[in-house]
Design a protein around this motif. Structure first.
Motif, PDB file in Angstrom:
ATOM      1  N   ASN A 113      36.801  29.806  41.706  1.00 14.85           N
ATOM      2  CA  ASN A 113      35.675  29.042  41.186  1.00 14.85           C
ATOM      3  C   ASN A 113      35.552  27.748  41.972  1.00 14.85           C
ATOM      4  OD1 ASN A 113      34.792  30.721  39.032  1.00 14.85           O
ATOM      5  ND2 ASN A 113      36.525  30.036  37.786  1.00 14.85           N
ATOM      6  N   GLN A 360      24.355  34.971  32.905  1.00 17.99           N
ATOM      7  CA  GLN A 360      25.672  35.464  33.300  1.00 17.99           C
ATOM      8  C   GLN A 360      25.883  35.224  34.794  1.00 17.99           C
ATOM      9  OE1 GLN A 360      27.757  36.547  31.015  1.00 17.99           O
ATOM     10  NE2 GLN A 360      26.218  36.538  29.384  1.00 17.99           N
ATOM     11  N   LYS A 361      27.114  34.915  35.155  1.00 16.82           N
ATOM     12  CA  LYS A 361      27.450  34.724  36.563  1.00 16.82           C
ATOM     13  C   LYS A 361      28.273  35.919  37.032  1.00 16.82           C
ATOM     14  CE  LYS A 361      29.192  31.365  39.910  1.00 16.82           C
ATOM     15  NZ  LYS A 361      29.845  30.051  40.121  1.00 16.82           N
ATOM     16  N   TRP A 395      33.150  38.225  37.145  1.00 17.84           N
ATOM     17  CA  TRP A 395      32.348  37.672  36.052  1.00 17.84           C
ATOM     18  C   TRP A 395      32.998  36.379  35.597  1.00 17.84           C
ATOM     19  CZ3 TRP A 395      33.559  38.075  30.447  1.00 17.84           C
ATOM     20  CH2 TRP A 395      32.546  37.530  29.646  1.00 17.84           C
ATOM     21  N   LYS A 397      32.696  33.095  33.122  1.00 22.44           N
ATOM     22  CA  LYS A 397      32.056  32.717  31.869  1.00 22.44           C
ATOM     23  C   LYS A 397      32.684  31.439  31.333  1.00 22.44           C
ATOM     24  CE  LYS A 397      29.341  33.369  28.288  1.00 22.44           C
ATOM     25  NZ  LYS A 397      27.858  33.270  28.413  1.00 22.44           N
ATOM     26  N   GLU A 398      31.836  30.467  31.040  1.00 22.79           N
ATOM     27  CA  GLU A 398      32.290  29.245  30.391  1.00 22.79           C
ATOM     28  C   GLU A 398      32.188  29.468  28.888  1.00 22.79           C
ATOM     29  OE1 GLU A 398      30.696  24.740  29.956  1.00 22.79           O
ATOM     30  OE2 GLU A 398      30.907  25.466  32.018  1.00 22.79           O
ATOM     31  N   LEU A 399      33.321  29.803  28.267  1.00 16.70           N
ATOM     32  CA  LEU A 399      33.328  30.118  26.841  1.00 16.70           C
ATOM     33  C   LEU A 399      33.100  28.878  25.997  1.00 16.70           C
ATOM     34  CD1 LEU A 399      36.305  32.645  26.802  1.00 16.70           C
ATOM     35  CD2 LEU A 399      33.859  33.124  27.013  1.00 16.70           C
ATOM     36  N   ASN A 404      37.344  28.353  30.382  1.00 20.39           N
ATOM     37  CA  ASN A 404      36.673  29.158  31.392  1.00 20.39           C
ATOM     38  C   ASN A 404      37.427  30.468  31.590  1.00 20.39           C
ATOM     39  OD1 ASN A 404      34.603  27.277  32.119  1.00 20.39           O
ATOM     40  ND2 ASN A 404      36.182  26.073  33.154  1.00 20.39           N
TER      41      ASN A 404
END
Length: 753
Positions: A113, A360-361, A395, A397-399, A404
């Protein structure tokens, strides 16, 4: 009543508007504009990004006093107080200072990231092309000598092939990537690093220690990630030509342009050296001749919400020769005049595409490369072809603001064929080769928690299924504690690495023909466990200077380690899984000092203890054997001084190594350890005008040359072993610890538009 309410609402709106103002300005550093810098007001949600000319504007700023914060990749963050008057525009000029240690830069290698380096829970070292320009070289392989703890090691004194050692571990333990993808395969680590144009490099990221949780096999000792430039931000034209008194010539060219919604960067490297120098008068070339061409083309497309889309390709060709001075191509493969001739061609494709899934990334990455090699080492022919395909879907995702998650699935296939026993058919009835095919599907998960504003915990686990060795798990754990401004950071890392070995694709000594290759038993995958502690401290002096300390302590424990045994039999190289264990441990220290005056110091020191405890005969106790070509002490330095009025800059760079173990034969007259030595360089750079500069200097200032790199060079085919040879020596090329290149002048011209 209705009109009265509308009047009150309009009055409130006008009053609120009258109580705000605007901030406009330009971001500069050392007189140059800084494009795409980030600008914001501390304690608010107001922020913006500067344009290509460094200009920015912040509207609807509440009247009053604010702290304006500015940051950009490669520069130290800056803060200043700005007072905004209601209904007026405040003009501000923002000045940034270059970051000597790039604490504020963005890195990707540690976690996959993009994070600010000081925020990364994994210690990542970052190097820009500015460092390499202090001692310009003809390829990235040679540039890496300036990085503390990273040692480009020549493995053959004749043809000049080599590999990259990180913290004393051999080249096969280092993974080399381009833009985060494993393009450089084990067959071609050196060839992958040669011919990468300087006009192409944005930065080089180095992670020391196992990284198999994210990158899989080969990332056992560490990784080097070459990040290429974004075509949209690259100079429209760049050129760098370099020549030396040894009559070699290197040319880098780069052209960038915009084509509709796309941007493209075309970069080319050409290198030519055809002089057969023999300063040590052993009848062999000191440095191999080379003719090299490398062409790289990268495309990026502008997409909504800055979604990633890029595609790149590279073609590389090299003709390299080393050997006796009177060798000609007609002698290739014959036993009359010795020569090592290597023809290499390879092409690479790589791309990334962010899937258009809203909210979504999802990033899809893929690479493919084919490497063809036609080599002759004396009378030994080596023809090999390797194809590596790699695909990855991640994938991110910033929860939550503190949590993360990264999940990924990968698939890697390696196809390899050559004319050695590595791919020979086991059946006498089937004389055709059986190419080696390894499939490696895998999946990984990485969970990052921001426990407190100062502490971050990173946990990761990877599962791979190797078609030859079965299931392999690779966990890791990282913890970071640091001040929010990045001035003090502690990191603790625990990780596991593994490597599946293909000897014939990575060890040049196995192919030279000077020794017989012996493989004992079925080789099992190597495993390593690593623990490391990293400490970073950034200080700003009262006089305006900066000081950065970066120190690391590491310990790596290996099982099933495979090391070439040169000692048991002087005519053989014996490979086997270690009956015992191996250890790599040590300390590294990097210090960057930028004085308020135009003086900068970069100093690095590495202390190493790399060894193995092995049992050669069943029932015997373990014995300690030091790792070859691993100096217990090494250091690097770069001292720079700028004479701004004269538009001159002076650089003094170098590296020093303590005695290191070397491969010797029984009763060898040569020392089993190298001497202390230092390779030192000086350079003067004159800036002629904006974007144009000329540079020149002296390499290997004190003319250091290693002694006796070849054994019995007068009898390379061992035809006279019974004459004047009471010790029974055979021709050998593996005794090497430094380039056989003496003092030389260099001169270059660099232009960027």
């Amino acid at each position: 009543m209705k009109h009265f309410l509308l009047y009150i609402l309009l009055l409130l709106t006008l009053t609120a508007h009258a109580q705000t103002g605007t901030i406009r300005g330009t971001v500069r550093a050392e007189g140059k504009v800084v494009p795409f810098a980030s600008i914001g007001l501390k304690g608010t949600t107001l922020g913006t990004t500067a344009d290509e000319q460094g200009n920015f504007a912040l509207g609807k700023v509440p009247a009053g006093s604010h702290r304006l914060v500015s940051s950009a990749v490669g520069f130290l963050p800056a803060e200043r107080t700005v007072t905004v008057a209601a209904g007026q525009t405040q003009q501000v000029n923002v000045s940034l200072n270059p970051s000597p240690n790039a604490l504020g830069d963005v890195v990707v290698s540690g976690t996959l990231n993009e994070v600010v380096r000081s925020e990364s829970p994994v210690a990542v070292e970052l190097y820009s092309p500015k460092l390499f320009r202090k001692n310009p070289a003809v390829c990235l392989f040679e540039n890496l000598t300036m990085i503390n703890g990273v040692r480009p090691q020549l493995n053959c004194s004749v043809c000049g092939t080599g590999d990259i050692h990180i913290n004393g571990l051999e080249g096969p333990y280092t993974m080399v990537l381009i833009d985060g993808m494993p393009l450089v395969s084990s067959l071609s680590t050196v060839y992958g690093l040669s011919g990468i144009p300087s006009s192409l490099i944005e930065r080089v990221e180095v992670v020391k220690g196992p990284a198999s949780t994210l990158y899989g096999s080969e990332a056992v000792g560490g990784l080097i990630n070459v990040i290429t430039k974004n075509p949209a931000k690259a100079p429209r034209f760049s050129a760098d030509v370099l020549g030396t008194s040894h009559r070699d010539l290197n040319l880098d060219l780069g052209v960038a342009r915009k084509v509709g919604s796309a941007s493209t960067l075309l970069s080319t490297n050409l290198y030519h050296f055809d002089q057969r120098r023999d300063v040590n008068q052993d009848g062999f070339t000191d440095v191999p001749t080379q003719q090299r061409v490398s062409v790289f083309n990268k495309w990026t497309w502008a997409r909504p919400e800055q979604q990633v889309a890029n595609l790149a390709g590279r073609y590389y060709y090299e003709d390299r020769f080393g050997g006796q001075l009177n060798w000609t191509p007609e002698h290739r493969g014959q036993d009359s005049i010795y020569g090592e001739s290597v023809y290499t061609s390879r092409y690479e494709l790589l791309g990334q595409y962010q899937l258009p899934v809203r909210g979504q990334k999802l990033l899809l990455s893929g690479t493919f490369n084919q490497h063809n090699q036609n080599s002759v080492y004396g009378t030994t022919l080596y023809r090999a072809s390797q194809r590596v395909g790699f695909g990855q879907l991640t994938w991110a995702k910033e929860l939550s603001i503190r949590h993360n998650l990264l999940v990924g699935a990968t698939y890697r296939t390696t196809w390899y064929d050559d004319n050695t026993p590595a791919t020979a058919s086991a059946s006498l009835d089937q004389p055709r080769n059986q190419p080696d095919l390894v499939r490696l599907p895998g999946a990984f998960v990485q969970d990052e928690w921001r426990l407190t504003p100062d502490a971050t915990l990173l946990m990761g686990l990877r599962y791979d299924y190797n078609s030859r060795h079965g299931s392999i798990l690779s966990p890791r754990l990282n913890y970071k504690w640091g001040r929010p401004d990045g001035s003090l950071v502690w990191r603790l890392g625990l990780g596991n690495g593994y490597r599946v070995v293909n000897l014939f694709t990575e060890d040049h000594a196995a192919l030279t023909g000077s020794r017989q290759v012996v493989v004992q038993g079925n080789l099992r995958p190597e495993r390593s466990w690593n623990a490391n502690v990293n400490f970073t401290r950034f200080l700003q002096t009262r006089s305006g200077g900066t000081v950065t300390f970066d120190a690391s302590a590491f310990y790596t424990y290996f099982t099933n380690k495979i090391s070439p045994d040169y000692d048991t039999n002087s005519d053989q190289i014996i490979y086997r899984n270690l009956d015992g264990f191996a250890v790599s441990r040590g300390l590294t220290l990097n210090t960057d000092i930028a004085f308020s005056r135009p003086l900068k110091l970069l100093l690095g020191v590495t202390l190493l203890d790399v060894y193995r405890q092995e049992r050669l005969v069943a029932g015997e106790p373990l014995r300690r054997v030091a790792q070859l070509h691993s100096p217990p002490f090494s250091g690097t330095w770069a001292v720079s001084y700028a004479l701004e009025k004269l538009r001159l800059s002076l650089d003094y760079t170098g590296q020093v190594s303590s005695p290191m173990p070397l491969p010797v034969v029984p009763n060898d007259f040569r020392p089993s350890r190298s001497p202390w030595f230092a390779l030192q360089n000086v350079q003067v750079t004159r800036k002629l005008r904006e974007g144009l500069e000329v540079y020149g200097g002296l390499k290997n200032l004190f003319n250091f040359l290693p002694r006796h790199p070849l054994l019995r060079p007068f009898d390379p085919f061992d035809k006279r072993t019974a004459v004047d040879n009471p010790q029974g020596y055979s021709f050998d090329t593996s005794y090497n610890y430094a380039p056989v290149q003496g003092r030389r002048l260099f001169l270059g011209l660099r232009y960027s538009l």
